[in-house]
Design a protein around this motif. Structure first.
Motif, short mmCIF file in Angstrom:
data_model
loop_
_atom_site.label_atom_id
_atom_site.label_comp_id
_atom_site.label_asym_id
_atom_site.label_seq_id
_atom_site.Cartn_x
_atom_site.Cartn_y
_atom_site.Cartn_z
N GLU A 108 -21.77 -109.43 71.67
CA GLU A 108 -21.84 -108.80 70.34
C GLU A 108 -21.69 -107.28 70.46
N ARG A 109 -22.34 -106.69 71.45
CA ARG A 109 -22.26 -105.24 71.62
C ARG A 109 -20.90 -104.79 72.13
N LEU A 110 -20.24 -105.63 72.92
CA LEU A 110 -18.88 -105.31 73.41
C LEU A 110 -17.94 -105.18 72.22
N ARG A 201 -16.61 -103.32 58.52
CA ARG A 201 -15.99 -104.63 58.27
C ARG A 201 -16.34 -105.59 59.40
N TRP A 202 -16.23 -105.11 60.66
CA TRP A 202 -16.50 -106.01 61.77
C TRP A 202 -17.99 -106.39 61.78
N ALA A 203 -18.89 -105.44 61.47
CA ALA A 203 -20.32 -105.75 61.46
C ALA A 203 -20.61 -106.92 60.51
N GLU A 204 -19.93 -106.94 59.37
CA GLU A 204 -20.11 -108.01 58.38
C GLU A 204 -19.64 -109.35 58.96
N GLY A 211 -24.27 -115.22 63.88
CA GLY A 211 -25.35 -115.99 63.25
C GLY A 211 -25.05 -117.47 63.30
N ALA A 212 -23.77 -117.83 63.24
CA ALA A 212 -23.37 -119.25 63.23
C ALA A 212 -23.42 -119.86 64.62
N ILE A 213 -23.29 -119.04 65.68
CA ILE A 213 -23.23 -119.65 67.02
C ILE A 213 -24.52 -119.46 67.82
#
Ligand SMILES: CCC[C@@H]1OCC(CO)=C1C(=O)O
Length: 215
Positions: A108-110, A201-204, A211-213
């Motif tokens: 996620e941070r990458l 946009r990417w944060a959204e 959240g789904a995985i």
């Protein structure tokens, strides 16, 4: 693989250690960087076809011949820009990995770090446009997307082994979806807002996808 060792292109290569300062080499390296940055600015703004080596030379106040000394063709310039674009990622990976997060948080941070490069780094912006224009460029360019997909698949496999991944989520499929969503998000941001809002946009999108995985 276990994903413990990043795939080849993401491994940071040791900078060739020189015996001592070599002013001539340094000057050549600085000139190459200047030319590369000017080329990236023009490739980003106008694309490969509508950029000439003469315009690159004019932008840095050099003759076309001097530019050709470093980059023999416009295609060589494009290859160098794309290679520099991809050279950013091992540095980002090393920085994020050093923070010691779990594999899912690291993934996620990458990607969040990558959006800053897409917003601010002219070489990353140019490399991305050149990769889209591959059919117009008569040169060997790296295959896009595959290295990011492999890196994320490795991290998600480790997350699965640690129980961080939701049951039933397949690391490969999730990695391909993340890369597709990232590429699409940065593209839409570029078209609508010249990437001014790519981070938000990417944060959204990331909030929804991770959240789904996540287990
Ligand atoms: C991280 C998503 C993939 C990334 O987005 C733009 C681009 C340029 O080709 C990419 C790549 O080649 O890996």
């Amino acid at each position: 693989g276990s994903g413990a060792e990043p795939p080849g292109p993401f491994r940071v290569r040791p900078i060739a250690t020189r015996r001592g300062p070599d002013p001539k080499q340094d000057r050549a390296a600085r000139t190459r960087l200047l030319v590369l940055t000017a080329a990236a600015e023009l490739f980003t703004a106008r694309g490969f076809r509508h950029t000439s080596v003469q315009e690159v030379a004019d932008r840095v106040g050099m003759t076309k011949g001097a530019v050709y000394f470093h980059y023999p063709t416009k295609e060589a310039l494009a290859v160098a820009v794309v290679e520099q674009h991809y050279a950013r990622w091992p540095l980002l990976l090393a920085a994020v990995t050093a923070e010691g997060h779990g594999p899912l948080e690291t993934a996620e941070r990458l990607l969040a770090g990558a959006t800053l490069a897409f917003r601010d780094d002219i070489v990353v912006q140019a490399g991305t446009r050149l990769q889209v224009e591959r059919p117009q460029i008569d040169a060997e360019l790296p295959t896009p997307y595959v290295d990011w997909t492999e890196l994320l698949a490795g991290l998600l496999s480790r997350a699965e082994a640690l129980g961080e991944l939701r049951a039933g989520v397949r690391p490969g499929a999730a990695a391909r979806s993340l890369v597709a969503a990232f590429f699409g998000t940065q593209h839409i941001s570029d078209v609508l807002r010249e990437r001014a809002d790519v981070v938000e946009r990417w944060a959204e999108t990331a909030e929804l996808l991770f959240g789904a995985i996540r287990a």
